[in-house]
Design a protein around this motif. Sequence first.
Motif, PDB file in Angstrom:
ATOM      1  N   UNK A 192      -1.742   6.813   9.469  1.00  0.00           N
ATOM      2  CA  UNK A 192      -2.449   7.354   8.309  1.00  0.00           C
ATOM      3  C   UNK A 192      -2.872   8.770   8.621  1.00  0.00           C
ATOM      4  N   UNK A 193      -2.407   9.720   7.818  1.00  0.00           N
ATOM      5  CA  UNK A 193      -2.664  11.132   8.088  1.00  0.00           C
ATOM      6  C   UNK A 193      -4.142  11.493   8.066  1.00  0.00           C
TER       7      UNK A 193
ATOM      8  N   UNK B 109      -5.482   6.774  12.052  1.00  0.00           N
ATOM      9  CA  UNK B 109      -5.371   5.368  12.444  1.00  0.00           C
ATOM     10  C   UNK B 109      -3.932   4.902  12.359  1.00  0.00           C
ATOM     11  N   UNK B 110      -3.555   4.016  13.266  1.00  0.00           N
ATOM     12  CA  UNK B 110      -2.233   3.406  13.242  1.00  0.00           C
ATOM     13  C   UNK B 110      -2.353   2.078  12.505  1.00  0.00           C
TER      14      UNK B 110
ATOM     15  N   UNK C 123     -10.164  -3.124   4.505  1.00  0.00           N
ATOM     16  CA  UNK C 123      -9.905  -2.647   3.148  1.00  0.00           C
ATOM     17  C   UNK C 123      -8.951  -1.467   3.162  1.00  0.00           C
ATOM     18  N   UNK C 124      -9.164  -0.553   4.083  1.00  0.00           N
ATOM     19  CA  UNK C 124      -8.294   0.612   4.200  1.00  0.00           C
ATOM     20  C   UNK C 124      -6.865   0.195   4.518  1.00  0.00           C
ATOM     21  N   UNK C 125      -6.711  -0.760   5.424  1.00  0.00           N
ATOM     22  CA  UNK C 125      -5.378  -1.242   5.798  1.00  0.00           C
ATOM     23  C   UNK C 125      -4.692  -1.895   4.613  1.00  0.00           C
TER      24      UNK C 125
ATOM     25  N   UNK D 253      -0.063   0.278  -1.301  1.00  0.00           N
ATOM     26  CA  UNK D 253       0.590   1.503  -1.788  1.00  0.00           C
ATOM     27  C   UNK D 253       1.984   1.638  -1.186  1.00  0.00           C
ATOM     28  N   UNK D 254       2.102   1.370   0.103  1.00  0.00           N
ATOM     29  CA  UNK D 254       3.396   1.444   0.782  1.00  0.00           C
ATOM     30  C   UNK D 254       4.404   0.468   0.171  1.00  0.00           C
TER      31      UNK D 254
END
Length: 123
Positions: A43-44, A48-49, A78-80, A86-87
Motif C-alpha cells: 500500500x503506497x 504496509x504489505x 478494515x484497511x486490509x 478495491x483490488x
Amino acid sequence: MIKRDKAENTVVIEDSVAHLKRNGFVNIKADIEGYETPKSYLKKGTGNVVTPDIVAERAGLIHYFDVSLKSSRPGLLKSKWRFLEVLSRMKNHRFKIITRRGHFSFTNEMLSDLNMNKTPIKI
C-alpha cells in the motif's frame, strides 16, 4: 487476519483451506506453511504489505479470502479488507470473508462499518 494474528491461528486457515477444497476450489494458495504464498501488495500511502490469507480459483474466477477473527487492531483489518475489495473489483475477481463461531458479530460489525454488503462464509 492481520500478520500478528496469523502465527497464533494457523489452524483456522487450514480448516478454511479444507472447506474450500470440499467446495471445488483449485489452485489454492495460503499464507501458511505447506502452501504457496499468495502475491503480496504494497500500500503506497502507508507502506504496509497486504497479503490475502487465501487465494483460490473456481470456474475460471479468482477468489480472495480473508479470515475474520476478533482482533486488537480492527483499523488494520478494515484497511486490509477495503484494499482487497478495491483490488478484486479492479481485476474482476471476487473477495470473500471467512469467519468462525464466536466471531460472527465482530465480522458483521466490521462489514457494516465499511458499508460492504457481504455475507461471511461460516465455518
